[in-house]
Design an enzyme around this catalytic site. Structure first.
Site, PDB file in Angstrom:
ATOM      1  N   GLY A 188       0.719  -1.348   0.146  1.00  0.00           N
ATOM      2  CA  GLY A 188      -0.068   0.128   0.074  1.00  0.00           C
ATOM      3  C   GLY A 188       0.812   1.377   0.063  1.00  0.00           C
ATOM      4  O   GLY A 188       1.812   1.394   0.534  1.00  0.00           O
ATOM      5  N   CYS A 189       0.181   2.305  -0.621  1.00  0.00           N
ATOM      6  CA  CYS A 189       0.888   3.589  -0.569  1.00  0.00           C
ATOM      7  C   CYS A 189       0.847   4.463   0.430  1.00  0.00           C
ATOM      8  O   CYS A 189       1.473   5.293   0.994  1.00  0.00           O
ATOM      9  CB  CYS A 189       0.751   4.369  -1.751  1.00  0.00           C
ATOM     10  SG  CYS A 189      -0.989   5.064  -1.629  1.00  0.00           S
TER      11      CYS A 189
END
Length: 277
Positions: free
Chosen positions: A117-118
């Site tokens: 995930g960012c």
């Protein structure tokens, strides 16, 4: 299973508070009102998708608007039905969407599975944040006076904020600045999603939406611009400032962007051609 669409939850609750006036604590408690926020879980074709804290009102509008602005469905007709169910001190909103939309949603979730995930806004990948939204089509410019009038009118159309001081509002006004629809929520994005859902139910024409204005009682983030464009509305006017990303996105999507709306004052940040006068 309780699927009564008329489930009613209070939008605010009474409270006893102590006030400080002139730096001094008053001795007697006074009555006040607090805006309610409730966990709202959105399910699409039986699959849990997202849970947000929101004001428990206009939840059908919220679900439809969320589905549209997040690109889960492409049109209001892709939503076959919406039902509400009380569960665990919250509300589950069951949304039935077309099989084609459900298949795309499953593929999207499968593509995201296993990726790092960012960390941005709970979305797992950057393309999910900056997803493609069609630019708003051409339409006659909205008179500047109409946009200013719509924002002034918004202040008197927020009963929950008047009672609690804790909510945001999003309103839609026609080309003459007449405020037609207003939705409130503790979250500014939620309020806008509710408004978008209400507009979708109204089944307005593309030209009518493009030549109208959305007014919001908050700042204008890129997500607010994105949701405005997804609704096909050509002008977004905010009480506070936009971000730089919101300005760039407005220019790309052809959304007029106004901020710092105060009485007869405002700042225009993008697509001045959306305004006349």
């Amino acid at each position: 299973m309780d699927t009564d669409p008329t489930l009613a939850h209070p939008t605010w609750l009474p409270a006893q508070v102590l006030r400080v006036r002139g730096g001094r604590l008053e001795a007697v408690q006074q009555a006040d009102q607090l805006a309610e926020e409730t966990p709202i879980a959105l399910e699409f074709n039986g699959i849990s998708h997202a849970t947000m804290l929101a004001t428990p009102a206009d939840l059908e509008d919220f679900a439809l608007g969320f589905a549209l602005t997040e690109g889960i469905v492409g049109d209001a007709h892709d939503v076959r039905g919406i039902e509400l169910r009380e569960e665990c001190d919250g509300v589950v909103v069951e949304v039935e969407i077309s099989s084609a939309c459900a298949a795309r949603l499953k593929e999207r979730r499968r593509a995201m599975s296993g990726r790092t995930g960012c960390g941005l806004c709970g979305v797992e990948t950057l393309p999910e944040v900056m997803r493609d939204v069609a630019p708003v089509g051409a339409a006659p410019a909205v008179p500047l006076a109409a946009a200013l009038a719509a924002m002034r009118a918004l202040r008197d159309r927020q009963p929950l904020h008047a009672a609690t001081g804790a909510t945001h509002a999003a309103g839609w006004a026609d080309a003459d600045g007449r405020l037609q629809v207003v939705r409130e929520d503790v979250g500014r994005h939620n309020a806008l999603d509710k408004l978008v859902g209400a507009l979708a139910r109204a089944d307005l024409g593309a030209a009518q939406r493009a030549g109208s204005v959305i007014v919001v009682s908050s700042r204008a983030s890129f997500e607010m611009v994105q949701k405005t464009a997804a609704a096909g509305v050509g002008l977004l006017a905010a009480v506070s400032a936009p971000t730089a990303l919101a300005q760039r996105l407005s220019q790309r999507l052809g959304v007029g962007l106004m901020g710092f709306m105060r009485g007869d004052d405002a700042t225009i940040y993008a697509c001045q051609e959306r305004l006349a006068g």
